[in-house]
Design an enzyme around this catalytic site. Structure first.
Site, mmCIF file in Angstrom:
data_model
loop_
_atom_site.group_PDB
_atom_site.id
_atom_site.type_symbol
_atom_site.label_atom_id
_atom_site.label_comp_id
_atom_site.label_asym_id
_atom_site.label_seq_id
_atom_site.Cartn_x
_atom_site.Cartn_y
_atom_site.Cartn_z
ATOM 1 N N THR A 27 1.112 -8.894 -15.510
ATOM 2 C CA THR A 27 2.509 -8.506 -15.730
ATOM 3 C C THR A 27 3.396 -9.752 -15.811
ATOM 4 O O THR A 27 3.135 -10.755 -15.154
ATOM 5 C CB THR A 27 3.026 -7.579 -14.612
ATOM 6 O OG1 THR A 27 3.027 -8.292 -13.373
ATOM 7 C CG2 THR A 27 2.175 -6.327 -14.488
ATOM 8 N N GLY A 46 15.983 -1.785 -2.781
ATOM 9 C CA GLY A 46 14.978 -1.451 -1.767
ATOM 10 C C GLY A 46 13.626 -1.168 -2.385
ATOM 11 O O GLY A 46 13.514 -0.994 -3.600
ATOM 12 N N ALA A 57 11.680 1.141 -11.717
ATOM 13 C CA ALA A 57 11.742 0.779 -10.286
ATOM 14 C C ALA A 57 12.763 -0.323 -10.002
ATOM 15 O O ALA A 57 12.978 -0.672 -8.842
ATOM 16 C CB ALA A 57 10.356 0.348 -9.810
ATOM 17 N N SER A 116 13.431 2.879 -4.511
ATOM 18 C CA SER A 116 13.528 2.587 -5.950
ATOM 19 C C SER A 116 12.378 3.174 -6.766
ATOM 20 O O SER A 116 12.393 3.144 -7.993
ATOM 21 C CB SER A 116 13.573 1.074 -6.169
ATOM 22 O OG SER A 116 12.290 0.517 -5.983
ATOM 23 N N ASP A 174 17.284 -4.664 -8.653
ATOM 24 C CA ASP A 174 16.415 -5.187 -7.590
ATOM 25 C C ASP A 174 14.974 -4.920 -8.027
ATOM 26 O O ASP A 174 14.587 -3.760 -8.194
ATOM 27 C CB ASP A 174 16.751 -4.455 -6.276
ATOM 28 C CG ASP A 174 15.848 -4.852 -5.124
ATOM 29 O OD1 ASP A 174 14.900 -5.640 -5.325
ATOM 30 O OD2 ASP A 174 16.076 -4.358 -4.011
ATOM 31 N N GLY A 193 0.831 -1.202 0.000
ATOM 32 C CA GLY A 193 0.000 0.000 0.000
ATOM 33 C C GLY A 193 0.862 1.249 0.000
ATOM 34 O O GLY A 193 0.662 2.173 -0.802
ATOM 35 N N ALA A 194 1.842 1.266 0.893
ATOM 36 C CA ALA A 194 2.719 2.425 1.016
ATOM 37 C C ALA A 194 3.538 2.618 -0.263
ATOM 38 O O ALA A 194 3.705 3.747 -0.737
ATOM 39 C CB ALA A 194 3.633 2.241 2.228
ATOM 40 N N ALA A 243 9.170 -3.797 -5.577
ATOM 41 C CA ALA A 243 8.291 -2.636 -5.851
ATOM 42 C C ALA A 243 8.073 -2.356 -7.345
ATOM 43 O O ALA A 243 7.406 -1.380 -7.687
ATOM 44 C CB ALA A 243 8.762 -1.364 -5.143
ATOM 45 N N ALA A 244 8.590 -3.195 -8.236
ATOM 46 C CA ALA A 244 8.306 -3.005 -9.670
ATOM 47 C C ALA A 244 6.804 -3.160 -9.919
ATOM 48 O O ALA A 244 6.189 -2.338 -10.611
ATOM 49 C CB ALA A 244 9.095 -3.998 -10.518
ATOM 50 N N GLY A 245 6.211 -4.201 -9.343
ATOM 51 C CA GLY A 245 4.779 -4.440 -9.506
ATOM 52 C C GLY A 245 3.950 -3.319 -8.882
ATOM 53 O O GLY A 245 2.927 -2.910 -9.436
ATOM 54 N N ASP A 246 4.382 -2.822 -7.732
ATOM 55 C CA ASP A 246 3.647 -1.737 -7.066
ATOM 56 C C ASP A 246 3.722 -0.455 -7.894
ATOM 57 O O ASP A 246 2.733 0.277 -8.012
ATOM 58 C CB ASP A 246 4.234 -1.481 -5.667
ATOM 59 C CG ASP A 246 3.991 -2.655 -4.724
ATOM 60 O OD1 ASP A 246 2.986 -3.367 -4.919
ATOM 61 O OD2 ASP A 246 4.804 -2.856 -3.811
ATOM 62 N N GLY A 285 7.117 -9.675 -15.593
ATOM 63 C CA GLY A 285 8.491 -9.236 -15.315
ATOM 64 C C GLY A 285 9.085 -8.494 -16.498
ATOM 65 O O GLY A 285 8.427 -7.633 -17.092
HETATM 66 P P1 ADP Z 1 5.637 -8.255 -9.531
HETATM 67 O O1 ADP Z 1 6.754 -7.427 -8.927
HETATM 68 O O2 ADP Z 1 4.282 -7.894 -8.988
HETATM 69 O O3 ADP Z 1 5.902 -9.729 -9.552
HETATM 70 P P2 ADP Z 1 6.511 -8.048 -12.302
HETATM 71 O O4 ADP Z 1 7.808 -8.674 -11.874
HETATM 72 O O5 ADP Z 1 5.746 -8.733 -13.369
HETATM 73 O O6 ADP Z 1 5.546 -7.768 -11.068
HETATM 74 O O7 ADP Z 1 6.880 -6.556 -12.773
HETATM 75 C C1 ADP Z 1 5.925 -5.566 -13.051
HETATM 76 C C2 ADP Z 1 6.395 -4.739 -14.226
HETATM 77 O O8 ADP Z 1 7.675 -4.139 -13.922
HETATM 78 C C3 ADP Z 1 6.632 -5.548 -15.517
HETATM 79 O O9 ADP Z 1 5.465 -5.602 -16.303
HETATM 80 C C4 ADP Z 1 7.734 -4.742 -16.202
HETATM 81 O O10 ADP Z 1 7.173 -3.664 -16.923
HETATM 82 C C5 ADP Z 1 8.534 -4.184 -15.043
HETATM 83 N N1 ADP Z 1 9.694 -5.069 -14.742
HETATM 84 C C6 ADP Z 1 9.796 -5.991 -13.763
HETATM 85 N N2 ADP Z 1 10.999 -6.632 -13.810
HETATM 86 C C7 ADP Z 1 11.683 -6.072 -14.844
HETATM 87 C C8 ADP Z 1 12.984 -6.267 -15.426
HETATM 88 N N3 ADP Z 1 13.833 -7.184 -14.944
HETATM 89 N N4 ADP Z 1 13.324 -5.499 -16.497
HETATM 90 C C9 ADP Z 1 12.481 -4.569 -16.987
HETATM 91 N N5 ADP Z 1 11.245 -4.341 -16.486
HETATM 92 C C10 ADP Z 1 10.839 -5.068 -15.432
#
Ligand code: ADP
Length: 280
Positions: free
Chosen positions: A197, A265, A260, A269, A224, A41-42, A227-230, A199
């Site tokens: 998503t 962290g 991100a 990030s 790292d 959430g944060a 927080a990419a998904g967030d 990755g």
């Molecule tokens: P979660 O963190 O929820 O498992 P993902 O890993 O699918 O989600 O990442 C969410 C989004 O972040 C992806 O759709 C992509 O756009 C971006 N992302 C995540 N990992 C990478 C990566 N290694 N390189 C480039 N983009 C990334």
């Protein structure tokens, strides 16, 4: 700029970079320990704020020093914390994260105060969009979905059983590949859009099982992915509420998620809109 309310978890992440992960009963010493503000959430609240939205976070922390650390970057970033409740006699949420040199991890979460965000204490300010995830009680998410009148995004993470009414209320559902497999067919019959998503491979946006758009993130050297998904969740919501077309919004969210991954962290990030523009 859209006004966004995020109802969700607030944690302090204690991250140990360890020479190797311990097996049960073993002690491994020599780790390098860092403390980062986190919690889905944060993280999503800060991501939306750094994208330029006006954000209010609704959540719970304990009355302890971890709460101050967990809220530090949100406060610094200008997120409205007036709806963060301080709960007596309970600890602020903590995630203990051990990371090996190869990037494998072991995570133990103590939700603490996050479980005290009950429907009875929920108050939502007026906003254009509501974002929820599933690290707080599910009946609080259901209640928020019922009383809120604007655009509703739910990030179904971590995967848990959720009532059909909440799923059908959602204008936007966000899952990663693993969560998508866990929910299966259920998401295909939802009224709203579903973003899945994958990755580094990007994301797909569908509605009632039909593809609306797909996008790939720019090539980055990921350090790292916490927080990419967030960040993706916040970015897609902000872009759609701003009125961007689905394809453009998805591309923006993928670039935000990629941005991100460039710093270690959770909240440190989270990128600004300028950093995402540079990547695009
Ligand atoms: P979660 O963190 O929820 O498992 P993902 O890993 O699918 O989600 O990442 C969410 C989004 O972040 C992806 O759709 C992509 O756009 C971006 N992302 C995540 N990992 C990478 C990566 N290694 N390189 C480039 N983009 C990334």
């Amino acid at each position: 700029m859209p006004r966004i309310v995020v109802v969700g978890s607030i944690n302090l992440d204690i991250v140990g970079l360890t020479p190797r992960l311990p097996v049960a009963g073993e002690t491994v010493t020599g780790a390098e320990i860092s403390r980062f503000p986190g919690g889905k959430g944060a993280n999503q609240a800060l991501a939306a704020q750094r994208l330029g939205a006006e954000v209010t976070l609704v959540g719970c922390v304990g009355v302890d020093s971890d709460a101050k650390d967990a809220l530090a970057l949100l406060r610094e970033g200008g997120v409205n914390l007036e709806h963060v409740l301080m709960v007596d006699d309970v600890a602020t949420g903590v995630a203990l994260i051990a990371v090996s040199p190869s990037g494998e991890n072991q995570i133990v979460v103590g939700p603490g105060a996050n479980h005290h965000l009950r429907p009875e204490v929920l108050e939502l300010p007026d906003a254009d969009a509501l974002i929820c995830q599933l690290e707080v009680p599910i009946d609080t998410v259901a209640r928020a979905a019922t009383i809120f009148e604007g655009f509703f995004c739910v990030n179904l993470a971590p995967a848990r059983k959720i009532d059909t009414g909440t799923l059908q209320r959602a204008d936007l559902i966000i899952v990663n590949e693993t969560e998508a497999a866990w929910y299966g067919e259920k998401l295909g019959i939802c009224r709203g859009m579903v973003a899945t998503t994958f990755g580094a491979s990007g994301a797909i946006l569908t509605q009632r099982g039909k593809e609306l758009a797909r996008a790939k993130p720019p090539d980055v050297r990921a350090i790292d992915t916490t927080a990419a998904g967030d960040t993706f969740t916040a970015a897609l919501t902000v872009a759609l509420v701003e009125g961007q077309a689905p394809g453009k919004a998805l591309k923006f969210a993928c670039a935000a998620g990629a941005a991100a991954t460039l710093r270690p962290g959770a909240q440190p990030s989270v990128p600004t809109r300028e950093e995402i523009k540079v990547l695009l």
